[in-house]
Design a protein around this motif. Structure first.
Motif, PDB file in Angstrom:
ATOM      1  N   LEU A 206       0.830  -1.215   0.000  1.00 37.66           N
ATOM      2  CA  LEU A 206       0.000   0.000   0.000  1.00 37.66           C
ATOM      3  C   LEU A 206       0.862   1.262   0.000  1.00 37.66           C
ATOM      4  CD1 LEU A 206      -2.919  -0.799   2.482  1.00 37.66           C
ATOM      5  CD2 LEU A 206      -3.131  -0.223   0.066  1.00 37.66           C
ATOM      6  N   VAL A 207       1.852   1.285   0.881  1.00 42.43           N
ATOM      7  CA  VAL A 207       2.690   2.477   1.006  1.00 42.43           C
ATOM      8  C   VAL A 207       3.523   2.681  -0.263  1.00 42.43           C
ATOM      9  CG1 VAL A 207       4.495   3.596   2.350  1.00 42.43           C
ATOM     10  CG2 VAL A 207       2.745   2.264   3.508  1.00 42.43           C
ATOM     11  N   VAL A 208       4.009   1.605  -0.851  1.00 41.75           N
ATOM     12  CA  VAL A 208       4.782   1.731  -2.092  1.00 41.75           C
ATOM     13  C   VAL A 208       3.929   2.367  -3.185  1.00 41.75           C
ATOM     14  CG1 VAL A 208       5.792   0.403  -3.995  1.00 41.75           C
ATOM     15  CG2 VAL A 208       6.441  -0.102  -1.643  1.00 41.75           C
ATOM     16  N   ILE A 209       2.684   1.910  -3.333  1.00 40.41           N
ATOM     17  CA  ILE A 209       1.799   2.451  -4.372  1.00 40.41           C
ATOM     18  C   ILE A 209       1.566   3.942  -4.153  1.00 40.41           C
ATOM     19  CG2 ILE A 209      -0.545   2.375  -5.281  1.00 40.41           C
ATOM     20  CD1 ILE A 209      -0.516  -0.646  -4.752  1.00 40.41           C
ATOM     21  N   VAL A 210       1.246   4.319  -2.917  1.00 37.08           N
ATOM     22  CA  VAL A 210       0.971   5.733  -2.624  1.00 37.08           C
ATOM     23  C   VAL A 210       2.216   6.585  -2.858  1.00 37.08           C
ATOM     24  CG1 VAL A 210       0.344   7.367  -0.810  1.00 37.08           C
ATOM     25  CG2 VAL A 210      -0.879   5.199  -1.013  1.00 37.08           C
ATOM     26  N   VAL A 211       3.357   6.108  -2.376  1.00 38.38           N
ATOM     27  CA  VAL A 211       4.591   6.890  -2.486  1.00 38.38           C
ATOM     28  C   VAL A 211       5.005   7.083  -3.942  1.00 38.38           C
ATOM     29  CG1 VAL A 211       7.076   6.762  -2.041  1.00 38.38           C
ATOM     30  CG2 VAL A 211       5.461   6.396  -0.190  1.00 38.38           C
ATOM     31  N   LEU A 212       4.775   6.081  -4.780  1.00 37.79           N
ATOM     32  CA  LEU A 212       5.160   6.204  -6.184  1.00 37.79           C
ATOM     33  C   LEU A 212       4.201   7.085  -6.983  1.00 37.79           C
ATOM     34  CD1 LEU A 212       6.341   2.579  -7.072  1.00 37.79           C
ATOM     35  CD2 LEU A 212       7.729   4.566  -6.503  1.00 37.79           C
ATOM     36  N   LEU A 213       2.925   7.096  -6.595  1.00 41.10           N
ATOM     37  CA  LEU A 213       1.948   7.871  -7.363  1.00 41.10           C
ATOM     38  C   LEU A 213       1.853   9.329  -6.918  1.00 41.10           C
ATOM     39  CD1 LEU A 213      -1.048   5.410  -7.893  1.00 41.10           C
ATOM     40  CD2 LEU A 213       0.789   6.011  -9.454  1.00 41.10           C
ATOM     41  N   MET A 214       2.165   9.618  -5.667  1.00 35.60           N
ATOM     42  CA  MET A 214       2.027  10.995  -5.182  1.00 35.60           C
ATOM     43  C   MET A 214       2.878  11.996  -5.959  1.00 35.60           C
ATOM     44  SD  MET A 214      -0.221  11.810  -3.046  1.00 35.60           S
ATOM     45  CE  MET A 214       0.501  13.390  -2.629  1.00 35.60           C
ATOM     46  N   PHE A 652       8.850 -10.495   0.052  1.00 29.33           N
ATOM     47  CA  PHE A 652       9.494  -9.266   0.516  1.00 29.33           C
ATOM     48  C   PHE A 652      10.468  -8.755  -0.546  1.00 29.33           C
ATOM     49  CE2 PHE A 652      12.875  -7.052   2.873  1.00 29.33           C
ATOM     50  CZ  PHE A 652      12.133  -6.131   3.590  1.00 29.33           C
ATOM     51  N   THR A 653      11.245  -9.673  -1.122  1.00 28.19           N
ATOM     52  CA  THR A 653      12.192  -9.281  -2.166  1.00 28.19           C
ATOM     53  C   THR A 653      11.465  -8.739  -3.385  1.00 28.19           C
ATOM     54  OG1 THR A 653      13.715 -10.997  -1.400  1.00 28.19           O
ATOM     55  CG2 THR A 653      14.108 -10.090  -3.584  1.00 28.19           C
ATOM     56  N   SER A 654      10.333  -9.351  -3.750  1.00 24.56           N
ATOM     57  CA  SER A 654       9.575  -8.892  -4.917  1.00 24.56           C
ATOM     58  C   SER A 654       9.037  -7.486  -4.702  1.00 24.56           C
ATOM     59  CB  SER A 654       8.416  -9.861  -5.199  1.00 24.56           C
ATOM     60  OG  SER A 654       8.894 -11.153  -5.483  1.00 24.56           O
ATOM     61  N   LEU A 659       9.504  -1.727  -5.847  1.00 23.66           N
ATOM     62  CA  LEU A 659       9.755  -0.354  -5.431  1.00 23.66           C
ATOM     63  C   LEU A 659      10.903   0.255  -6.234  1.00 23.66           C
ATOM     64  CD1 LEU A 659       9.595   2.122  -3.551  1.00 23.66           C
ATOM     65  CD2 LEU A 659      11.078   0.882  -1.959  1.00 23.66           C
ATOM     66  N   LEU A 660      11.984  -0.490  -6.403  1.00 24.52           N
ATOM     67  CA  LEU A 660      13.139   0.042  -7.121  1.00 24.52           C
ATOM     68  C   LEU A 660      12.808   0.300  -8.588  1.00 24.52           C
ATOM     69  CD1 LEU A 660      15.928  -2.197  -5.549  1.00 24.52           C
ATOM     70  CD2 LEU A 660      15.450   0.209  -5.071  1.00 24.52           C
ATOM     71  N   VAL A 661      12.041  -0.616  -9.208  1.00 18.08           N
ATOM     72  CA  VAL A 661      11.644  -0.412 -10.607  1.00 18.08           C
ATOM     73  C   VAL A 661      10.747   0.819 -10.721  1.00 18.08           C
ATOM     74  CG1 VAL A 661      10.353  -1.395 -12.535  1.00 18.08           C
ATOM     75  CG2 VAL A 661      11.869  -2.848 -11.185  1.00 18.08           C
ATOM     76  N   GLY A 662       9.753   0.919  -9.825  1.00 16.40           N
ATOM     77  CA  GLY A 662       8.873   2.082  -9.856  1.00 16.40           C
ATOM     78  C   GLY A 662       9.602   3.369  -9.556  1.00 16.40           C
ATOM     79  N   ALA A 663      10.555   3.314  -8.610  1.00 17.47           N
ATOM     80  CA  ALA A 663      11.320   4.512  -8.272  1.00 17.47           C
ATOM     81  C   ALA A 663      12.145   4.989  -9.466  1.00 17.47           C
ATOM     82  CB  ALA A 663      12.228   4.235  -7.083  1.00 17.47           C
ATOM     83  N   ALA A 664      12.658   4.040 -10.256  1.00 16.57           N
ATOM     84  CA  ALA A 664      13.422   4.431 -11.442  1.00 16.57           C
ATOM     85  C   ALA A 664      12.535   5.185 -12.421  1.00 16.57           C
ATOM     86  CB  ALA A 664      14.017   3.184 -12.114  1.00 16.57           C
ATOM     87  N   ALA A 665      11.286   4.698 -12.618  1.00 22.79           N
ATOM     88  CA  ALA A 665      10.357   5.390 -13.517  1.00 22.79           C
ATOM     89  C   ALA A 665       9.986   6.770 -12.981  1.00 22.79           C
ATOM     90  CB  ALA A 665       9.102   4.539 -13.716  1.00 22.79           C
ATOM     91  N   VAL A 666       9.737   6.851 -11.663  1.00 21.67           N
ATOM     92  CA  VAL A 666       9.364   8.146 -11.074  1.00 21.67           C
ATOM     93  C   VAL A 666      10.530   9.129 -11.136  1.00 21.67           C
ATOM     94  CG1 VAL A 666       8.710   9.278  -8.917  1.00 21.67           C
ATOM     95  CG2 VAL A 666       7.584   7.168  -9.592  1.00 21.67           C
TER      96      VAL A 666
END
Length: 781
Positions: A206-214, A652-654, A659-666
């Motif tokens: 949940l937190v990963v989704i919110v943090v990447l979209l904000m 957990f690893t996935s 997160l790292l893949v999404g962070a690269a896009a953001v």
């Protein structure tokens, strides 16, 4: 006010946006580019669930083990298949040996026919890798002739490395040898899993989704306000010809909506281009086919509706405190001081939403997804509210300095809101990243377990197929480049009676065979020479070794094969030496008998299973590749495995990888959007900068002033982001019932990444700045 009037005024704004001459088009295009980048990321996000589902379905469709109580018998529609996965320079290669047992044997997904023995069908990425200059060691390990490529239906990603090779003689290895006989691929009767996902893992998702979209939402909101100062002057002209204040604001909202609508078109184009590019890249070991990235129609429609609506609302909100009169805009006067109290309500409200879940941890059910999402959103949105106040408060107190400093400070004092808008996105992204890193670091120990492997003594393990000769096999690894030490141990179990009887043995004792050096890795030996036999004491699992240690007693050793079981016996000699068991390479204490090679009967050499442990000289380039190639030479079915001291939970690893893949896009979005915003700011100040140059101001001074104008808000934004990120991370850790600790290395790393993105954007904006610092910029039409 009727909807008809709203529609007319918004439509008039759209017309002004596209019929306002060169300035209008430039403003609309800049807005569209900024919005389009955000829309592309949103469309990508809406496509992620479908992509993950397709990847999962492709993986399930190619499952190659039988489902049920037992394997099928040989028939015209059966296939023999075995796993021969390998690794090449940290890249996993999925490999299978296949042997059809009849004309109706099932074809693996992605194949049109079976490869013959000695041939292989490879994925496009593996074909390219094998042809590369530096892949000689991989070609040596896969000495098959490439006769085709695997189709998209047989691969989970465009960059996946995979192959199917034809083989023969696999049948003897069906039972216990790693070879499977099957009639079809995939699970013929899939059932829903009853497994419950860990509440903390759901919280992480949940937190990963919110943090990447904000940050995406923040950038879209900032993009629709490009060209604000020039727009205000046009709005004053509209008041001069008779429009009232409300109508003027609706027209301004229509102009922003025009840019947003054009942004939807550009965003769709960016997404389609990005989808094709995604098929040729790999991020953190994950790749996709372009066809995977198919946005959900409902979510895509939501994006198409939400973006123009947000453009209208943001514009109306931005103009709420602006008095637009026929002779000008009051914003050009000294603005009123921003108030702090209501800005603090947003993060405090977020904390209030998260507070009921403090201490919930793993044992009290799932976290409330609405409270989690709403609380994190409010805390991160609070940054966008607090940052303008912080920038205004700080720059109002900045003292005197050089000319460049004074120009920068004065500009910030006049338009601190514009400067804060540029930084909002990066600040939100950094704050979210810091909070997530704290959360991941805090719960990491719960999902990371020690493997028990002593990586100081060995770094690699090779499972040798049954029946491989002991000494020659160990010697091959000893002669391998970059292998410093070989510990070869062969194992089996001795029974007190024949294994072929109906009851089988009543008592068992473990048997370990190896040379003296290898045996000293698992026990303390008083003396040792080839031919010695030892009985272990002090083992973790006592077994029946001492009970069976009677001179002259026959102990039986057995191994099952497809043709039936093979058995031999060993007679316990007199004077077996006592030895003390110790923690071995794999963190357990052995029991039973230790035996040197010459003490093992020749008939028993085929009935023990070999494990070889290798100490690797990692200073040698491609050290592990040499060992893997030797394992292939010993037997294609040998399975080399790299050792690690710890093992992490797959889910957990996935999540962390996602997160790292999404962070690269953001981060890519952040950089591109900041660059567009910086160029828009420079365009707004073109005449001012040209005027200063015309009056003799040095270009170096103006360049430094622009850098200071960027640096000051960025520093303040990163400081605020660090404070909010640490606070949010602490709350999330308390929710998971984990001790609060600040991972300062991650905080500094995330802050440094944000600063690095801004630095790159600033450097890219210098060439346009140099072109603007010319007196001919005063020319007008």
């Amino acid at each position: 006010m009727s909807l008809r009037q709203w529609a007319r005024d918004l439509g008039l704004g759209v017309r002004f946006a596209f019929s306002g001459g060169r300035e209008g088009w430039i403003r609309a295009v800049l807005t569209a580019v900024g919005v389009g980048l955000g829309v592309a990321v949103l469309l990508l996000t809406t496509a992620v669930p479908a992509a993950l589902e397709v990847r999962h379905d492709r993986e399930q469709a190619r499952l190659d083990w039988p489902f049920g109580d037992k394997q099928p018998t040989k028939a015209d529609d059966t296939l023999l298949i075995t796993n021969v996965d390998t690794t090449f320079r940290d890249k996993d290669v999925r490999g299978r040996l296949v042997e059809p047992e009849g004309t109706r044997a099932p074809l693996p997904p992605g194949l049109s026919r079976f490869p013959a023995e000695g041939d292989m069908v490879v994925s496009p990425a593996l074909k390219k890798l094998l042809a590369a200059d530096g892949s000689a060691l991989l070609r040596e390990r896969l000495p098959y002739r490439v006769v085709g490529t695997i189709g998209e239906s047989g691969l989970v990603g465009s960059r996946e490395l995979a192959f199917y090779s034809g083989a023969s003689g696999l049948a003897p290895h069906v039972n216990g040898g790693g070879v499977t006989r099957l009639k079809e691929f995939g699970n013929p009767d899939p059932e829903p899993s009853d497994e419950q996902t860990d509440p903390v893992l759901l919280l992480l998702i949940l937190v990963v989704i919110v943090v990447l979209l904000m940050p995406v939402a923040v950038f879209i909101a900032a993009a629709v306000r490009f060209g604000g100062e020039r727009r205000d002057r046009r709005l004053a002209a509209l008041r001069l010809i008779g429009s009232d204040g409300r109508m003027t604001r609706r027209i301004a909202a229509g102009e922003a909506m025009a840019g947003a609508l054009l942004g939807l078109v550009l965003g769709t184009v960016f997404f389609l281009v990005g989808r094709q590019v995604a098929g040729s890249v790999e991020v953190m070991g994950i790749s996709v086919w372009p066809s995977y990235l198919d946005p959900s129609p409902a979510l895509a429609a939501l994006v198409a509706l939400a973006v123009p609506t947000a453009a209208v609302l943001v514009t109306l909100f931005a103009l709420r405190g602006v008095v637009i009169e026929p002779l000008g805009v009051v914003r050009t006067a000294k603005p009123a001081r921003r108030r702090l109290w209501w800005r603090l309500l947003l993060p405090l409200g977020g904390v209030a939403m998260l507070y009921p879940m403090i201490g919930q941890g793993h044992a009290n059910g799932d976290f409330n997804q609405y409270l989690v999402s709403g609380g994190v959103v409010l805390i991160l949105v609070g940054i966008t509210a607090l940052l303008p106040w912080l920038v205004e408060t700080v720059v109002a107190r900045l003292g005197s300095g050089g000319v460049a400093w004074q120009l920068a400070v004065r500009r910030l004092q006049l338009s601190s809101g514009t400067a804060a808008r540029m930084v909002n996105g990066i600040a939100v992204a950094v704050a979210g990243a810091i909070a997530l890193q704290m959360l991941f670091a805090g719960v990491d120990s719960e999902y990371t377990k020690a493997t028990g492997k002593d990586v100081t003594r060995a770094q690699m393990q090779v499972d040798v197929p049954d029946g491989a000769p002991l000494a020659p096999t160990a010697q091959k690894f000893a002669d391998t480049k970059a292998v410093r030490k070989v510990t070869a141990l062969w194992e089996g179990y001795l029974g007190d009676t024949s294994w072929k009887t109906e009851e089988g043995p009543n008592q068992l004792a473990q048997l370990t065979v190896g040379d003296c050096s290898a045996l000293r890795e698992v026990a303390k030996l008083p003396t040792c020479k080839d031919g010695d036999v030892f009985l272990l004491d002090g083992d973790e699992y006592s077994g029946d070794g001492p009970k069976l240690n009677q001179p002259g007693r026959k102990l039986y050793l057995e191994r099952s094969t497809p043709e039936g079981s093979k058995e031999t016996f060993w007679t316990v000699p007199a004077g077996v030496t006592q030895a003390h068991s110790t923690k071995g390479l794999t963190d357990y204490e052995r029991g039973g008998f230790l035996m040197t090679p010459s003490a093992l009967p020749k008939a028993a050499a085929e009935l023990v299973t070999g494990e070889i442990y290798l100490s690797i000289d990692e200073s040698v380039p491609d050290a592990y590749e040499y060992a893997r190639n030797t394992a292939f030479q010993v037997d294609p079915l040998a399975r080399p495995m790299n050792w690690s001291a710890t093992q992490q939970d797959v889910k957990f690893t996935s999540i962390r990888t996602g997160l790292l893949v999404g962070a690269a896009a953001v981060l890519a979005l952040i950089g591109a959007s900041l660059l567009v915003s910086q160029l828009e700011q420079l365009r707004e100040r073109r005449k001012l900068l040209s005027s200063l140059v015309a009056f003799g101001t040095r270009r170096r001074t103006l360049g430094l002033s622009v850098l200071w104008q960027t640096a000051i808000p960025i520093v303040l934004g990163l400081l605020l982001a660090s404070l909010v990120g640490i606070s949010l991370g602490a709350v999330l850790l308390r929710m998971t019932d984990t001790p609060v600790g600040v991972d300062w290395a991650s905080v500094l790393a995330m802050t440094g990444v944000g600063a690095a993105v801004v630095l790159v954007v600033t450097l890219l904006s210098l060439p346009p700045l140099v072109r603007l610092l010319r007196p001919d910029g005063l020319r007008t039409e």
